[in-house]
Design a protein around this motif. Structure first.
Motif, PDB file in Angstrom:
ATOM      1  N   GLU A  25      51.999  50.587  49.321  1.00 50.16           N
ATOM      2  CA  GLU A  25      52.030  49.174  48.922  1.00 50.16           C
ATOM      3  C   GLU A  25      50.964  48.888  47.872  1.00 50.16           C
ATOM      4  OE1 GLU A  25      52.944  45.946  51.919  1.00 50.16           O
ATOM      5  OE2 GLU A  25      52.246  47.573  53.248  1.00 50.16           O
ATOM      6  N   PHE A  26      49.755  49.421  48.096  1.00 48.45           N
ATOM      7  CA  PHE A  26      48.691  49.232  47.109  1.00 48.45           C
ATOM      8  C   PHE A  26      49.050  49.933  45.800  1.00 48.45           C
ATOM      9  CE2 PHE A  26      45.864  47.696  50.477  1.00 48.45           C
ATOM     10  CZ  PHE A  26      45.184  46.699  49.795  1.00 48.45           C
ATOM     11  N   ASP A  27      49.590  51.146  45.880  1.00 43.93           N
ATOM     12  CA  ASP A  27      49.979  51.855  44.659  1.00 43.93           C
ATOM     13  C   ASP A  27      51.003  51.065  43.861  1.00 43.93           C
ATOM     14  OD1 ASP A  27      48.262  53.968  45.118  1.00 43.93           O
ATOM     15  OD2 ASP A  27      49.837  55.369  45.770  1.00 43.93           O
ATOM     16  N   ASP A  28      51.967  50.458  44.556  1.00 42.95           N
ATOM     17  CA  ASP A  28      52.969  49.647  43.871  1.00 42.95           C
ATOM     18  C   ASP A  28      52.313  48.457  43.172  1.00 42.95           C
ATOM     19  OD1 ASP A  28      55.733  48.939  43.211  1.00 42.95           O
ATOM     20  OD2 ASP A  28      55.419  47.262  44.594  1.00 42.95           O
ATOM     21  N   ALA A  59      51.007  45.543  38.517  1.00 46.81           N
ATOM     22  CA  ALA A  59      50.316  44.294  38.230  1.00 46.81           C
ATOM     23  C   ALA A  59      48.898  44.425  37.676  1.00 46.81           C
ATOM     24  CB  ALA A  59      50.273  43.425  39.487  1.00 46.81           C
ATOM     25  N   VAL A  60      48.182  45.501  37.962  1.00 45.32           N
ATOM     26  CA  VAL A  60      46.779  45.606  37.522  1.00 45.32           C
ATOM     27  C   VAL A  60      46.723  45.802  36.017  1.00 45.32           C
ATOM     28  CG1 VAL A  60      44.679  47.007  37.630  1.00 45.32           C
ATOM     29  CG2 VAL A  60      45.880  46.406  39.728  1.00 45.32           C
ATOM     30  N   ARG A  61      45.970  44.952  35.367  1.00 45.67           N
ATOM     31  CA  ARG A  61      45.805  45.017  33.912  1.00 45.67           C
ATOM     32  C   ARG A  61      44.404  45.439  33.508  1.00 45.67           C
ATOM     33  NH1 ARG A  61      50.293  45.605  34.679  1.00 45.67           N
ATOM     34  NH2 ARG A  61      51.919  44.060  34.456  1.00 45.67           N
ATOM     35  N   ARG A  62      43.426  45.146  34.371  1.00 41.13           N
ATOM     36  CA  ARG A  62      42.043  45.518  34.055  1.00 41.13           C
ATOM     37  C   ARG A  62      41.257  45.609  35.354  1.00 41.13           C
ATOM     38  NH1 ARG A  62      39.519  41.575  30.008  1.00 41.13           N
ATOM     39  NH2 ARG A  62      39.811  40.249  31.799  1.00 41.13           N
ATOM     40  N   ILE A  63      40.342  46.574  35.395  1.00 46.99           N
ATOM     41  CA  ILE A  63      39.460  46.758  36.542  1.00 46.99           C
ATOM     42  C   ILE A  63      38.034  46.693  36.031  1.00 46.99           C
ATOM     43  CG2 ILE A  63      38.758  48.301  38.404  1.00 46.99           C
ATOM     44  CD1 ILE A  63      41.619  49.615  37.954  1.00 46.99           C
ATOM     45  N   GLU A  64      37.246  45.824  36.626  1.00 45.43           N
ATOM     46  CA  GLU A  64      35.857  45.643  36.204  1.00 45.43           C
ATOM     47  C   GLU A  64      34.927  45.932  37.378  1.00 45.43           C
ATOM     48  OE1 GLU A  64      35.481  41.595  34.747  1.00 45.43           O
ATOM     49  OE2 GLU A  64      37.556  41.685  34.024  1.00 45.43           O
ATOM     50  N   ARG A  77      41.544  54.900  42.203  1.00 44.84           N
ATOM     51  CA  ARG A  77      42.984  55.024  42.422  1.00 44.84           C
ATOM     52  C   ARG A  77      43.735  53.935  41.649  1.00 44.84           C
ATOM     53  NH1 ARG A  77      45.830  57.840  46.361  1.00 44.84           N
ATOM     54  NH2 ARG A  77      47.988  57.163  46.528  1.00 44.84           N
ATOM     55  N   ALA A  78      43.238  52.714  41.693  1.00 46.68           N
ATOM     56  CA  ALA A  78      43.886  51.622  40.962  1.00 46.68           C
ATOM     57  C   ALA A  78      43.941  51.937  39.476  1.00 46.68           C
ATOM     58  CB  ALA A  78      43.148  50.306  41.208  1.00 46.68           C
TER      59      ALA A  78
END
Length: 115
Positions: free
Chosen positions: A22-25, A30-35, A105-106
């Motif tokens: 579920e997190f991988d999906d 949806a994730v565009r940026r990780i800070e 991972r994200a």
């Protein structure tokens, strides 16, 4: 991609791969940026179709039930089409490695889907 589940997690072992999927999906779509903010705080920017906020709130609420050391804060943002939000993820210092693994991972999963 292996992910070490912390001992503090109470989610039954058989359900852990499903939750991770579920997190991988979510990361892939949806994730565009990780800070990274600190070792114990990360921020993710997400965009997606209508219903994204509800999906994120549901998933993070269920994750907090089994891994109570997580604190998730969802902040909605204006979006021209669909939904946009910021997801702040915080953990106590003793679980900084779990946050690092989650954000790595994200980043990996979301990078595979980006053009």
């Amino acid at each position: 991609m292996p992910f070490a589940v912390p001992d503090a997690c109470t989610l039954p072992t058989a359900e852990q791969p499903l939750r991770l999927a579920e997190f991988d999906d979510l990361f892939a779509t949806a994730v565009r940026r990780i800070e990274p903010i600190t070792d114990t705080h990360a921020r993710m920017r997400l965009t997606g179709p209508h219903g994204l906020t509800a999906t994120v709130r549901d998933l993070t609420a269920r994750e907090t039930e089994c891994c109570s050391f997580f604190t998730f804060t969802v902040t909605t943002e204006p979006a021209a089409d669909g939904e946009a939000l910021t997801l702040d993820v915080e953990v106590p210092a003793q679980h900084a490695d779990v946050l690092a693994a989650l954000t790595q991972r994200a980043g990996t999963v979301s990078a595979r889907t980006m053009p």
